[in-house]
Design an enzyme around this catalytic site. Structure first.
Site, PDB file in Angstrom:
ATOM      1  N   LYS A  50       0.836  -1.207   0.000  1.00 25.66           N
ATOM      2  CA  LYS A  50       0.000   0.000   0.000  1.00 25.66           C
ATOM      3  C   LYS A  50       0.870   1.256   0.000  1.00 25.66           C
ATOM      4  O   LYS A  50       0.371   2.348  -0.258  1.00 25.66           O
ATOM      5  CB  LYS A  50      -0.969  -0.010   1.188  1.00 25.66           C
ATOM      6  CG  LYS A  50      -2.127  -0.981   1.012  1.00 25.66           C
ATOM      7  CD  LYS A  50      -3.194  -0.821   2.087  1.00 25.66           C
ATOM      8  CE  LYS A  50      -2.723  -1.276   3.445  1.00 25.66           C
ATOM      9  NZ  LYS A  50      -2.389  -2.715   3.490  1.00 25.66           N
TER      10      LYS A  50
ATOM     11  N   TYR B 180       1.045   3.977   6.544  1.00 24.64           N
ATOM     12  CA  TYR B 180       2.411   3.467   6.423  1.00 24.64           C
ATOM     13  C   TYR B 180       3.423   4.610   6.505  1.00 24.64           C
ATOM     14  O   TYR B 180       4.482   4.475   7.135  1.00 24.64           O
ATOM     15  CB  TYR B 180       2.594   2.740   5.092  1.00 24.64           C
ATOM     16  CG  TYR B 180       1.988   1.368   4.990  1.00 24.64           C
ATOM     17  CD1 TYR B 180       1.479   0.696   6.110  1.00 24.64           C
ATOM     18  CD2 TYR B 180       1.935   0.709   3.767  1.00 24.64           C
ATOM     19  CE1 TYR B 180       0.942  -0.574   5.996  1.00 24.64           C
ATOM     20  CE2 TYR B 180       1.401  -0.569   3.649  1.00 24.64           C
ATOM     21  CZ  TYR B 180       0.896  -1.200   4.768  1.00 24.64           C
ATOM     22  OH  TYR B 180       0.374  -2.457   4.645  1.00 24.64           O
TER      23      TYR B 180
END
Length: 353
Positions: free
Chosen positions: A112, A144
């Site tokens: 991702k 992230y």
């Protein structure tokens, strides 16, 4: 020097595999989770990562030399994902700071990083495949990135090295895991076999036809330890995949053959697993009782929403491993074997018939 590892997310797929590899390598290992596993030679620590006081108390006297952070907490929005998942990394780092024992922090994220968060997954302007670590961040908020930034700031302030590991979909064993394609497909195939339902590929034509790759949890575990103990790998981000590529139209047949069922022809229709398995809780309870399986709760075994997200992508997803190869990490695992090893373990442990 003493090698004392703290594995955060000890009950998950990546964390469980990391613990096995670390213990096999002679490390002293602490496993942290809300409900940590009970394993020989593992020091379990039960704590809620969102409670900073509890985290400080739990970690006060442990003094790990290395942290392997494999945890995240799914939230309803990406803004909440960022807030919560950035906070849990910061809580661990803050709790460890006073002891000054930390030499390396390894963070597991995923693709991702390149594909975008759940709210805009695989949309907008994406980098070319195969994904490479030097491609810039997307212009999208992403938890992230928030986790990485917490690690980068603490490393600069406190003087430890770091590594970021970006696996593709991970194949491995864990019960009650939010992202678990391998076990999800094993349970789905078992239900199809028991009921005579067609074993339909649930994804998109693009995923059926395109090249792709995946990550065996055992490869990821070895990569984590390699980066944490290899000076040339310090302070770098790495993709982590098995090393082979495949098309799902080949892999689907391979999985069907392992379970002894026919693979239904794929006509391009997307049949999401979340819809196919929506009414299967009772069916699984019956199968579990008849076959004496240890987990009758379908919801603790499958994550159809996540498998649908991966197999339903409208774009090719392929990952480059050249950076790790150039620095000396040459491990390889065939992805069909990774699936078969997992299926055999699930059957051996009476989780599937």
């Amino acid at each position: 020097m003493t090698r004392k590892a703290l594995v955060v997310g000890a009950s998950g797929i990546a964390g469980s595999a990391a613990i096995s590899a670390l213990l096999a390598g002679g490390w002293e290992v602490i496993g942290l989770a809300r409900h940590p596993p009970r394993r020989p030679d593992l020091v379990p620590v039960a704590v809620d990562l969102q409670d900073p006081v509890a985290v400080r108390t739990a970690l006060a006297d442990l003094r790990p030399s290395h942290v392997f952070f494999t945890s995240w907490v799914r939230q309803a929005t990406e803004a909440e994902n960022i807030r919560v998942n950035g906070t849990i990394v910061r809580n661990v780092l803050d709790a460890l700071r006073p002891a000054r024992s930390l030499r390396h922090f390894a963070l597991v994220t995923g693709l991702k990083h390149y594909l975008g968060p759940f709210e805009s997954y695989g949309q907008g302007k994406l980098p070319q495949t195969p994904f490479r670590e030097d491609q810039p961040r997307l212009e999208l908020a992403n938890f992230y990135y928030a986790q990485e930034d917490e690690v980068f700031a603490a490393a600069e302030r406190d003087g430890f090295s770091w590594s970021v590991h970006r696996p593709h979909t991970i194949i491995g064993k864990a019960i009650g895991n939010a992202m678990n394609m391998g076990t999800t497909l094993a349970v789905y195939a078992s239900i199809c076999g028991a009921t005579g339902r067609p074993f339909y590929f649930p994804g998109s034509p693009t995923q059926w036809e395109s090249l792709t790759d995946m990550t065996d949890a055992r490869i990821l575990a070895r990569h984590l330890i390699w980066a944490a103990t290899t000076p040339a790998a310090e302070n770098q981000a790495f993709n982590v995949v098995n090393g082979d590529v495949f098309r799902w139209k080949w892999m689907w047949q391979r999985i069907a053959e392992w379970f002894g069922i026919p693979a239904a022809p794929f006509d391009g229709t997307v049949r999401p697993l979340e819809q196919q398995t929506a009414a299967d809780a009772g069916i699984w309870t019956t199968i579990a009782a008849e076959r004496r399986l240890i987990e009758p709760n379908l919801g603790r075994l499958v994550s159809p929403w996540h498998t649908d997200a991966d197999l339903g992508r409208p774009i090719e997803v392929l990952t480059d491993m050249s950076k790790s190869r150039a620095l000396g990490f040459t491990d390889y695992e065939a992805t069909d074997k990774a699936f078969f090893d997992l299926f055999a373990e699930l059957r051996r442990d009476s989780l599937i018939p």
